[in-house]
Write an enzyme that holds these catalytic residues in place. Structure first.
Site, PDB file in Angstrom:
ATOM      1  N   GLY A 198       0.685  -1.302  -0.112  1.00  0.00           N
ATOM      2  CA  GLY A 198      -0.013  -0.099   0.052  1.00  0.00           C
ATOM      3  C   GLY A 198       0.865   1.276  -0.005  1.00  0.00           C
ATOM      4  N   CYS A 199       1.960   1.084   0.879  1.00  0.00           N
ATOM      5  CA  CYS A 199       2.990   2.478   1.049  1.00  0.00           C
ATOM      6  C   CYS A 199       3.570   2.823  -0.458  1.00  0.00           C
ATOM      7  CB  CYS A 199       3.568   2.577   2.125  1.00  0.00           C
ATOM      8  SG  CYS A 199       3.006   2.379   3.553  1.00  0.00           S
TER       9      CYS A 199
END
Length: 158
Positions: A44-45
């Site tokens: 996600g990051c």
């Protein structure tokens, strides 16, 4: 004190991937996007950071600074920046003190386990240092594009 739209952005001084200290106050007179994320090189990051990378020139053309903040150290940031060719500043918040000041740290749950961690949140700070927009629920993959679209409205006084 609760962080909300209209609040002065809490001042901070954090080191970047090169060990240089960056102060929020040095960006007075410019629009600043401060985004908190949990960990370098996680799915996600990475999607979120690459979104900011892909829209970076558009943010820059509007004189908008982007500051990503996570608990990771300089070495992790250096690797993340190099691996994904990230052109903006990542800051180290190892004790999460800045994340806490922005109410972006607290209880989380993953696979049934509870722990303390950084919330994926974004704050838009105007040139006077006031928070004008808060994104508490961020979709990592599409966030940067949506934020860029929203900035045109945010930056135009009504």
């Amino acid at each position: 004190m609760s962080i909300q739209i209209g609040s002065p952005a809490p001042e901070f001084s954090l080191s970047n991937a090169q060990g240089e200290y960056i102060h929020l106050s040095q960006f007075r007179g410019q629009w600043v996007i401060v985004y908190f994320y949990p960990k370098d090189n996680t799915p996600g990051c990475t999607k979120e950071a690459c979104g900011f990378r892909d829209h970076f020139e558009s943010f820059q053309s509007q004189n908008i600074q982007i500051l990503g903040i996570s608990p990771d150290g300089a070495t992790a940031h250096q690797k993340f920046i190099a691996k994904h060719n990230l052109p903006f500043t990542l800051l180290c918040d190892p004790d999460a003190s800045v994340a806490k000041a922005y109410e972006s740290y607290g209880p989380k749950q993953f696979m049934g386990k509870q722990y303390e961690g950084v919330y994926r949140q974004t704050f838009v700070i105007d040139p006077t240092g006031v928070i004008v927009k808060i994104y508490r629920k961020v979709k990592a993959e599409s966030h940067a594009g949506e934020l860029l679209d929203n900035m045109r409205q945010i930056m135009t006084p009504s």
